[in-house]
Design a protein around this motif. Sequence first.
Motif, PDB file in Angstrom:
ATOM      1  N   GLY A 124       0.710  -1.333  -0.003  1.00 57.50           N
ATOM      2  CA  GLY A 124      -0.031  -0.219  -0.116  1.00 57.50           C
ATOM      3  C   GLY A 124       0.825   1.215  -0.111  1.00 57.50           C
ATOM      4  N   GLY A 125       2.113   1.265  -0.205  1.00 57.24           N
ATOM      5  CA  GLY A 125       3.102   2.178  -0.242  1.00 57.24           C
ATOM      6  C   GLY A 125       3.360   2.930  -1.616  1.00 57.24           C
ATOM      7  N   THR A 126       4.297   3.573  -1.689  1.00 56.21           N
ATOM      8  CA  THR A 126       4.561   4.297  -2.921  1.00 56.21           C
ATOM      9  C   THR A 126       6.305   4.386  -2.805  1.00 56.21           C
ATOM     10  OG1 THR A 126       4.718   6.557  -1.875  1.00 56.21           O
ATOM     11  CG2 THR A 126       2.484   5.740  -3.154  1.00 56.21           C
ATOM     12  N   ILE A 127       6.827   4.456  -4.041  1.00 55.38           N
ATOM     13  CA  ILE A 127       8.126   4.580  -4.361  1.00 55.38           C
ATOM     14  C   ILE A 127       8.489   5.589  -5.311  1.00 55.38           C
ATOM     15  CG2 ILE A 127       8.214   2.648  -5.780  1.00 55.38           C
ATOM     16  CD1 ILE A 127      11.071   2.114  -4.467  1.00 55.38           C
ATOM     17  N   THR A 128       9.515   6.618  -5.273  1.00 49.31           N
ATOM     18  CA  THR A 128       9.758   7.260  -6.310  1.00 49.31           C
ATOM     19  C   THR A 128      11.184   7.498  -6.436  1.00 49.31           C
ATOM     20  OG1 THR A 128       9.985   9.155  -4.483  1.00 49.31           O
ATOM     21  CG2 THR A 128       7.917   8.983  -5.860  1.00 49.31           C
ATOM     22  N   VAL A 129      11.842   8.117  -7.490  1.00 47.17           N
ATOM     23  CA  VAL A 129      13.340   8.075  -7.800  1.00 47.17           C
ATOM     24  C   VAL A 129      13.525   9.761  -8.343  1.00 47.17           C
ATOM     25  CG1 VAL A 129      13.014   7.336 -10.224  1.00 47.17           C
ATOM     26  CG2 VAL A 129      15.024   7.203  -9.252  1.00 47.17           C
ATOM     27  N   GLY A 130      14.495   9.951  -7.737  1.00 45.17           N
ATOM     28  CA  GLY A 130      14.768  11.420  -8.062  1.00 45.17           C
ATOM     29  C   GLY A 130      16.323  11.765  -7.938  1.00 45.17           C
ATOM     30  N   ARG A 131      16.865  13.164  -7.821  1.00 40.26           N
ATOM     31  CA  ARG A 131      18.193  13.317  -7.819  1.00 40.26           C
ATOM     32  C   ARG A 131      18.471  13.862  -6.509  1.00 40.26           C
ATOM     33  NH1 ARG A 131      21.990  13.838 -11.349  1.00 40.26           N
ATOM     34  NH2 ARG A 131      20.501  13.733 -13.052  1.00 40.26           N
ATOM     35  N   ALA A 132      19.408  13.244  -5.778  1.00 45.24           N
ATOM     36  CA  ALA A 132      19.853  13.734  -4.358  1.00 45.24           C
ATOM     37  C   ALA A 132      20.478  14.874  -4.581  1.00 45.24           C
ATOM     38  CB  ALA A 132      20.683  12.497  -3.881  1.00 45.24           C
ATOM     39  N   ALA A 133      20.479  15.602  -3.179  1.00 41.73           N
ATOM     40  CA  ALA A 133      21.396  16.752  -3.235  1.00 41.73           C
ATOM     41  C   ALA A 133      22.719  16.865  -3.622  1.00 41.73           C
ATOM     42  CB  ALA A 133      21.256  17.218  -1.555  1.00 41.73           C
ATOM     43  N   GLY A 134      23.217  15.789  -3.420  1.00 40.80           N
ATOM     44  CA  GLY A 134      24.538  15.584  -3.898  1.00 40.80           C
ATOM     45  C   GLY A 134      24.780  15.499  -5.312  1.00 40.80           C
ATOM     46  N   GLY A 135      23.884  15.300  -6.175  1.00 40.49           N
ATOM     47  CA  GLY A 135      23.842  14.800  -7.517  1.00 40.49           C
ATOM     48  C   GLY A 135      23.711  13.383  -7.886  1.00 40.49           C
ATOM     49  N   GLY A 136      23.654  12.689  -6.993  1.00 43.36           N
ATOM     50  CA  GLY A 136      23.458  11.283  -7.100  1.00 43.36           C
ATOM     51  C   GLY A 136      21.967  10.772  -7.379  1.00 43.36           C
ATOM     52  N   ALA A 137      21.883   9.584  -7.142  1.00 41.06           N
ATOM     53  CA  ALA A 137      20.362   8.968  -7.514  1.00 41.06           C
ATOM     54  C   ALA A 137      19.621   8.817  -6.059  1.00 41.06           C
ATOM     55  CB  ALA A 137      20.324   7.641  -7.897  1.00 41.06           C
ATOM     56  N   GLN A 138      18.474   9.431  -5.823  1.00 39.13           N
ATOM     57  CA  GLN A 138      17.671   9.163  -4.684  1.00 39.13           C
ATOM     58  C   GLN A 138      16.511   8.225  -4.816  1.00 39.13           C
ATOM     59  OE1 GLN A 138      15.353  12.563  -2.906  1.00 39.13           O
ATOM     60  NE2 GLN A 138      17.195  12.604  -1.544  1.00 39.13           N
ATOM     61  N   PHE A 139      16.125   7.258  -4.238  1.00 37.55           N
ATOM     62  CA  PHE A 139      15.149   6.606  -4.046  1.00 37.55           C
ATOM     63  C   PHE A 139      14.508   6.715  -2.628  1.00 37.55           C
ATOM     64  CE2 PHE A 139      17.662   4.282  -7.052  1.00 37.55           C
ATOM     65  CZ  PHE A 139      16.668   3.976  -8.091  1.00 37.55           C
ATOM     66  N   ARG A 140      13.077   6.912  -2.716  1.00 37.29           N
ATOM     67  CA  ARG A 140      12.328   7.135  -1.636  1.00 37.29           C
ATOM     68  C   ARG A 140      11.286   6.168  -1.546  1.00 37.29           C
ATOM     69  NH1 ARG A 140       8.232  10.506   0.611  1.00 37.29           N
ATOM     70  NH2 ARG A 140       8.795  11.552   2.651  1.00 37.29           N
ATOM     71  N   PHE A 141      11.004   5.628  -0.568  1.00 29.06           N
ATOM     72  CA  PHE A 141       9.775   4.731  -0.585  1.00 29.06           C
ATOM     73  C   PHE A 141       9.065   5.159   0.963  1.00 29.06           C
ATOM     74  CE2 PHE A 141      12.941   1.685   1.197  1.00 29.06           C
ATOM     75  CZ  PHE A 141      12.174   1.162   2.306  1.00 29.06           C
ATOM     76  N   THR A 142       7.499   4.777   0.818  1.00 30.36           N
ATOM     77  CA  THR A 142       7.008   5.256   2.136  1.00 30.36           C
ATOM     78  C   THR A 142       6.002   3.786   2.284  1.00 30.36           C
ATOM     79  OG1 THR A 142       5.152   6.180   0.821  1.00 30.36           O
ATOM     80  CG2 THR A 142       6.811   7.861   1.756  1.00 30.36           C
ATOM     81  N   LEU A 143       5.854   3.490   3.523  1.00 28.85           N
ATOM     82  CA  LEU A 143       5.066   2.590   3.761  1.00 28.85           C
ATOM     83  C   LEU A 143       3.932   2.850   4.909  1.00 28.85           C
ATOM     84  CD1 LEU A 143       7.795  -0.301   4.276  1.00 28.85           C
ATOM     85  CD2 LEU A 143       6.362   0.043   2.424  1.00 28.85           C
ATOM     86  N   PRO A 144       2.721   2.488   4.545  1.00 26.98           N
ATOM     87  CA  PRO A 144       1.618   2.891   5.614  1.00 26.98           C
ATOM     88  C   PRO A 144       1.856   1.991   6.782  1.00 26.98           C
ATOM     89  CG  PRO A 144       0.773   1.493   3.843  1.00 26.98           C
ATOM     90  CD  PRO A 144       2.342   1.950   3.379  1.00 26.98           C
ATOM     91  N   VAL A 145       1.487   2.751   7.845  1.00 25.71           N
ATOM     92  CA  VAL A 145       1.499   2.138   9.315  1.00 25.71           C
ATOM     93  C   VAL A 145       0.238   1.580   9.711  1.00 25.71           C
ATOM     94  CG1 VAL A 145       3.796   3.419   9.845  1.00 25.71           C
ATOM     95  CG2 VAL A 145       1.466   4.396  10.451  1.00 25.71           C
ATOM     96  N   GLY A 146       0.403   0.834  10.859  1.00 29.83           N
ATOM     97  CA  GLY A 146      -0.831   0.464  11.494  1.00 29.83           C
ATOM     98  C   GLY A 146      -0.893  -1.029  11.537  1.00 29.83           C
TER      99      GLY A 146
END
Length: 385
Positions: free
Chosen positions: A357-379
């Motif tokens: 039930g979560g989401t995952i995204t990709v983007g550019r990190a502050a240092g210029g590299g790759a950044q992956f961020r995923f969120t998971l619902p709790v409960g």
Amino acid sequence: MTVGTSRPPGVRDILSPPAGQSGQPGQATPGPGELGIDPDDLPDGLVVADETGRVICFNAAAAKITAVRASDAMGASIERALPLEDLEGRRWWQLTDPYGGLATRVAQPERNLLLPGGREVLVSARYVRARPTGPLRRLVVSLRDTEARRRTERSHAELIATVAHELRSPLTSVKGFTATLLAKWERFTDDQKKLMLETVDADANRVTRLIAELLDISRIDSGRLELRRQPVDIGAAVGRHIQAHVAAGQEADRFLVRVQQPLPDLWADPDKIDQVLSNLLENAVRHGEGTVTIDVAPSPSLRVRGAADTAVTVSDEGSGIPEESMGRVFTRFWRGSKRGGTGLGLYIVKGIVEAHGGTITVGRAAGGGAQFRFTLPVGAPAYLQ
């Protein structure tokens, strides 16, 4: 030209049966206007011909699939409006002869036919008769584009080709070393035997991982990925993976972990979350450069107002992912600029996160590299609430 405003009155009874033939006994069935149903609202192409074989309905989807304007098709013969051929080049309407053929025939099953120019479409037909074995009153034809099916078939073909390629190398190695050891065991020293067996073991592990990936893809694609939710300490899970990388030879100071407390209680499948973390950290270590930063923090929930999800961000300081590739990162077989692996890992990661039930995204990190961020619902799961 809108089909909904140009079709003759006779089309109405094709889309909705006469009153009393469906719904509650004694109740009239709502007509298309009352239901808000118009031929142009249908996702598939709809072509209807009357008792003379003239087209009286040609909806927007049919016009898009055939590249024939509705105004040109309306009033034309079905053979002229839909000049279909089978895969052997035979004219379909002459072959099936809906108006002069068997009076007991009520339909044509879905099959692949060709439009002019060789474009393939899926076609099925329904014969509407005033009475059984009576003359044809309406010929209702459904059209479906085959492009989605072709993409699926191409994807399956690519998957088979990739798997065959990935399996060939380790299996060739395993077969070669085992055959050599069996034939010439006495000629090798213990160190040589150990090296060969270690290679066989590593290649066997590679095959095992590939088979596991294939099983995961099968479950994800069919919506049958099973989750065994338990309380998960995501910070401790990240720590275990970093320790494994350090034990494998990575410098401890290459990793920076930041955990923002307090974290909400997280119920997830620990094995599947380990799989997600393992893939993201391995990608950062192998394909990125510099410090690998892992941030674990609560994040405002998009589902429940006032609640918090758990967010994990993995960043590196490498060259990052090109902007034009961002949309393909989570697709099958994407490997980026550096080759290696099957290209299935991030596809599986996305499937696991979304199964939670979560989401995952990709983007550019502050240092210029790759950044992956995923969120998971709790409960807690529903059966514990």
